[in-house]
Design a protein around this motif. Structure first.
Motif, short mmCIF file in Angstrom:
data_model
loop_
_atom_site.label_atom_id
_atom_site.label_comp_id
_atom_site.label_asym_id
_atom_site.label_seq_id
_atom_site.Cartn_x
_atom_site.Cartn_y
_atom_site.Cartn_z
N GLN A 32 0.83 -1.21 0.00
CA GLN A 32 0.00 0.00 0.00
C GLN A 32 0.86 1.25 0.00
O GLN A 32 0.59 2.21 -0.73
N GLU A 33 1.92 1.28 0.82
CA GLU A 33 2.82 2.44 0.85
C GLU A 33 3.52 2.63 -0.49
O GLU A 33 3.64 3.75 -0.99
N LEU A 34 3.96 1.53 -1.07
CA LEU A 34 4.61 1.59 -2.37
C LEU A 34 3.65 2.12 -3.43
O LEU A 34 4.02 2.97 -4.25
N ARG A 35 2.44 1.65 -3.39
CA ARG A 35 1.43 2.10 -4.36
C ARG A 35 1.15 3.59 -4.21
O ARG A 35 1.06 4.31 -5.20
N GLU A 36 1.05 4.05 -2.98
CA GLU A 36 0.80 5.47 -2.74
C GLU A 36 1.96 6.33 -3.26
O GLU A 36 1.76 7.38 -3.86
N GLN A 37 3.18 5.87 -3.02
CA GLN A 37 4.35 6.61 -3.50
C GLN A 37 4.41 6.60 -5.02
O GLN A 37 4.78 7.60 -5.63
N ALA A 38 4.04 5.48 -5.63
CA ALA A 38 4.08 5.39 -7.09
C ALA A 38 3.10 6.37 -7.72
O ALA A 38 3.40 6.96 -8.77
N THR A 39 1.95 6.58 -7.09
CA THR A 39 0.97 7.51 -7.66
C THR A 39 1.43 8.96 -7.58
O THR A 39 0.93 9.80 -8.31
N ARG A 40 2.41 9.24 -6.72
CA ARG A 40 2.95 10.60 -6.60
C ARG A 40 4.03 10.89 -7.64
O ARG A 40 4.46 12.03 -7.80
N LEU A 41 4.50 9.86 -8.33
CA LEU A 41 5.53 10.04 -9.35
C LEU A 41 4.97 10.70 -10.60
O LEU A 41 3.77 10.63 -10.88
N SER A 42 5.87 11.31 -11.37
CA SER A 42 5.46 11.87 -12.65
C SER A 42 5.12 10.71 -13.60
O SER A 42 5.48 9.55 -13.36
N VAL A 43 4.45 11.04 -14.68
CA VAL A 43 4.06 10.02 -15.65
C VAL A 43 5.30 9.32 -16.21
O VAL A 43 5.34 8.08 -16.30
N SER A 44 6.33 10.08 -16.55
CA SER A 44 7.54 9.45 -17.10
C SER A 44 8.21 8.55 -16.08
O SER A 44 8.71 7.47 -16.42
N ASP A 45 8.23 8.96 -14.81
CA ASP A 45 8.82 8.12 -13.77
C ASP A 45 7.99 6.85 -13.54
O ASP A 45 8.55 5.77 -13.31
N ARG A 46 6.67 6.96 -13.62
CA ARG A 46 5.84 5.77 -13.48
C ARG A 46 6.05 4.81 -14.64
O ARG A 46 6.09 3.60 -14.46
N LEU A 47 6.21 5.34 -15.84
CA LEU A 47 6.49 4.49 -17.00
C LEU A 47 7.85 3.80 -16.84
O LEU A 47 7.99 2.62 -17.15
N ALA A 48 8.84 4.54 -16.34
CA ALA A 48 10.16 3.95 -16.11
C ALA A 48 10.07 2.85 -15.04
O ALA A 48 10.71 1.80 -15.16
N LEU A 49 9.28 3.08 -14.02
CA LEU A 49 9.08 2.08 -12.97
C LEU A 49 8.41 0.83 -13.53
O LEU A 49 8.83 -0.30 -13.25
N MET A 50 7.41 1.02 -14.36
CA MET A 50 6.74 -0.12 -15.00
C MET A 50 7.73 -0.91 -15.85
O MET A 50 7.74 -2.14 -15.82
#
Length: 82
Positions: A4-22
């Motif tokens: 849950q904490e990881l998910r919350e932090q991931a939603t705070r990332l920019s779109v490009s950072d979320r794509l890089a994480l994926m």
């Protein structure tokens, strides 16, 4: 860190950072033996290199028979130890 904490932090990332994480997560699933310290860019490079190597192995010729392999090995041994 919980999911849950990881998910919350991931939603705070920019779109490009979320794509890089994926991309990093997908690469880690494709290459589970790469280790945690391998950067995503290196994992993608390795994955690409592996695919290129597989392409090099493709050939229109059939695989050699056991007899042909035995002859090739014997020839190699003669070259190596002569």
């Amino acid at each position: 860190m919980s999911f849950q904490e990881l998910r919350e932090q991931a939603t705070r990332l920019s779109v490009s950072d979320r794509l890089a994480l994926m991309s990093a997560i997908i690469d880690s699933l494709k290459n589970p033996n790469l280790g945690e310290n391998t950067p995503p860019s290196m994992a993608r490079e390795r994955s690409g290199a592996i695919e290129r190597m597989r392409g090099l192995l493709k050939t229109e010729q059939p695989a050699p028979t056991d007899e042909e392999v035995a002859v090739l090995l014997e020839e190699r041994r003669l070259e190596k130890y002569s």
